[in-house]
Motif scaffolding. Structure first.
Motif, short mmCIF file in Angstrom:
data_model
loop_
_atom_site.label_atom_id
_atom_site.label_comp_id
_atom_site.label_asym_id
_atom_site.label_seq_id
_atom_site.Cartn_x
_atom_site.Cartn_y
_atom_site.Cartn_z
N VAL A 1 38.37 50.17 25.34
CA VAL A 1 38.80 49.07 26.21
C VAL A 1 38.00 47.81 25.90
N VAL A 2 38.71 46.71 25.78
CA VAL A 2 38.07 45.41 25.54
C VAL A 2 37.67 44.83 26.89
N THR A 3 36.38 44.67 27.13
CA THR A 3 35.89 44.14 28.41
C THR A 3 35.21 42.79 28.29
N ASP A 4 34.93 42.37 27.06
CA ASP A 4 34.21 41.12 26.87
C ASP A 4 35.12 39.96 26.48
N GLU A 5 36.43 40.17 26.57
CA GLU A 5 37.38 39.11 26.28
C GLU A 5 38.37 39.00 27.43
N ALA A 6 39.00 37.83 27.53
CA ALA A 6 40.00 37.64 28.58
C ALA A 6 41.20 38.54 28.31
N GLY B 1 39.54 44.36 32.35
CA GLY B 1 39.03 45.35 31.41
C GLY B 1 38.06 46.31 32.07
N LYS B 2 37.13 45.77 32.87
CA LYS B 2 36.16 46.62 33.57
C LYS B 2 36.86 47.48 34.62
N LEU B 3 37.85 46.90 35.30
CA LEU B 3 38.60 47.66 36.30
C LEU B 3 39.28 48.86 35.65
N HIS B 4 39.91 48.62 34.50
CA HIS B 4 40.62 49.70 33.82
C HIS B 4 39.63 50.75 33.28
N GLN B 5 38.51 50.28 32.78
CA GLN B 5 37.55 51.20 32.18
C GLN B 5 36.84 52.06 33.23
N GLN B 6 36.47 51.46 34.36
CA GLN B 6 35.65 52.16 35.35
C GLN B 6 36.45 52.83 36.46
N ILE B 7 37.64 52.31 36.75
CA ILE B 7 38.41 52.86 37.86
C ILE B 7 39.78 53.34 37.42
N ASN C 1 45.15 53.49 38.84
CA ASN C 1 45.40 53.96 40.20
C ASN C 1 44.29 53.51 41.16
N TYR C 2 43.85 52.26 41.00
CA TYR C 2 42.73 51.76 41.81
C TYR C 2 43.10 51.64 43.29
N LEU C 3 44.38 51.49 43.59
CA LEU C 3 44.80 51.39 44.99
C LEU C 3 44.43 52.67 45.75
N GLU C 4 44.79 53.81 45.19
CA GLU C 4 44.51 55.08 45.84
C GLU C 4 43.03 55.47 45.73
N ARG C 5 42.39 55.04 44.65
CA ARG C 5 41.01 55.48 44.41
C ARG C 5 39.97 54.70 45.21
N ILE C 6 40.19 53.40 45.41
CA ILE C 6 39.14 52.63 46.08
C ILE C 6 39.63 51.81 47.28
N ILE C 7 40.81 51.19 47.19
CA ILE C 7 41.22 50.28 48.27
C ILE C 7 41.54 51.05 49.55
N GLN D 1 33.89 46.06 42.99
CA GLN D 1 34.92 46.95 42.45
C GLN D 1 36.04 46.18 41.73
N PHE D 2 35.77 44.90 41.39
CA PHE D 2 36.71 44.09 40.59
C PHE D 2 38.02 43.84 41.34
N ILE D 3 37.97 43.86 42.69
CA ILE D 3 39.14 43.63 43.53
C ILE D 3 38.87 42.42 44.41
N GLN D 4 39.86 41.56 44.56
CA GLN D 4 39.77 40.42 45.46
C GLN D 4 40.56 40.73 46.73
#
Length: 275
Positions: A49-54, A109-115, A118-124, A167-170
Motif C-alpha cells: 500500500v502506498v501511504t506516502d503519496e496522495a 492509504g493508512k486507513l486501508h493499510q491499518q483498518i 470495512n472501517y465502518l463496522e470495525r471502528i465507527i 483512526q483517519f476518520i473525520q
C-alpha cells in the motif's frame, strides 16, 4: 494452400497474440475513479500500500497491471443506528442516532493499510455505541426525555470524535433522532410534567392575584391620603366661596329658574325650580 485450406502468413499469428496481450494489459492497467471517490494504490512488487503519496483522484488513470487500486468513497456519509442503552438507574433506553462521517482523503492509504475497507463496522459503529452507552448512563430517564437531549447529543459527538481522532476518520456530526423509554416510565414522566405545569400555572395565578390586591391597596391608600390632605386644607371660608361660585353659575343657567327663600346652611341662598 493444401487440401482446400487457407494458410495464414507466419507473421499474422504473433501479431494476433500480441494484440490480445495488449488488450488484456490495457484492461488491467486502466482505472476510472468517479466523482466523490479516491483510489488507494497497492503495488505488488514495491512495498504494498502506498501511504506516502496522495491517493488517486477523480478521472482516468493508468497503472501497472500487476498493481491494484482500491476505490473509497470520500463524500460525507450517514450511519443510522438504533441501539439499546441503559440509563443511570438501569432502565433500557432505545436510542436512534444519525452519524455523519467521511474518511480523510489524504490518509486513505493508512486507513486501508491499518483498518481496511470495512472501517465502518470495525471502528465507527463500536466507537459510537461505546460513547452512547457511556453518556446515556450518566442521566436519568426524565433527563433523557426532556431537558438534556441537546446536551446528550453533544456529549456523544465529543466522545465519539475523541475515539476516532487517530483512526483517519473525520466525524462531522452525531444527531439524536429519538429517545424511546419504556411505556410505563414514559407515562409516569408525562404525568409528572403535567402536574408540574399545572403547579406552575397555579403559582402564576396566585402571584398575579397577590400583585393585583397589592395594587388596589396602594391605590386605595393613595386616595385616602389625598382625601385626608384635602379635608385638612379646606376651611369654612373656602367652602363658602366655592358654594357661592357654584350658586352663581347655576343661577346663570338658562334652564334654571331661581327662587331665593331665606338662606341655606353656611349663609348660602336656596335655589329652587327647574324648566
Amino acid at each position: 494452400m493444401s487440401n482446400g485450406q487457407l494458410q495464414l502468413p507466419k507473421t499474422i499469428m504473433p501479431i494476433i497474440i500480441i494484440g490480445i496481450i495488449a488488450i488484456i494489459f490495457l484492461s488491467k492497467s486502466t482505472v476510472t475513479i468517479d466523482a466523490g471517490e479516491a483510489g488507494v494504490l497497492w503495488k505488488r512488487f514495491a512495498g504494498g500500500v502506498v501511504t506516502d503519496e496522495a491517493p488517486l483522484g477523480e478521472g482516468f488513470h493508468i497503472v501497472a497491471p500487476w498493481n491494484e487500486v482500491i476505490v473509497y468513497e470520500v463524500r460525507q456519509q450517514e450511519l443510522y443506528e438504533k441501539m439499546k442503552v441503559l440509563s443511570s438507574n438501569g432502565l433500557d433506553i432505545l436510542l436512534e442516532t444519525s452519524t455523519w462521517y467521511l474518511p480523510k482523503a489524504n490518509e486513505l492509504g493508512k486507513l486501508h493499510q491499518q483498518i481496511g475497507e470495512n472501517y465502518l463496522e470495525r471502528i465507527i459503529k463500536p466507537a459510537l455505541r461505546s460513547a452512547a452507552r457511556s453518556v446515556v448512563g450518566r442521566y436519568t430517564p426524565e433527563q433523557l426525555y426532556s431537558s438534556k437531549r441537546d446536551v446528550i447529543q453533544n456529549e456523544i459527538f465529543e466522545e465519539t470524535r475523541i475515539i476516532l481522532e487517530d483512526q483517519f476518520i473525520q466525524l462531522n456530526e452525531v444527531l439524536v433522532r429519538d429517545v424511546t423509554l419504556p411505556p410505563t416510565i414514559k407515562d409516569a414522566i408525562e404525568r409528572k410534567l403535567k402536574q408540574e405545569q399545572e403547579s406552575l400555572e397555579y403559582e402564576f395565578r396566585l402571584v398575579t392575584a397577590t400583585k393585583e390586591a397589592e395594587k388596589q391597596i396602594i391605590e386605595a391608600q393613595g386616595k385616602a391620603d389625598a382625601n385626608r390632605i384635602l379635608s385638612a386644607s379646606l376651611t369654612d371660608k373656602i367652602l363658602q366661596d366655592k358654594g357661592i361660585e357654584a350658586t352663581i353659575k347655576l343661577s346663570e343657567s338658562t334652564n334654571s329658574k331661581v327662587i331665593v327663600i331665606g338662606s341655606g346652611k353656611d349663609g348660602l341662598p336656596l335655589i329652587l325650580g327647574n324648566q
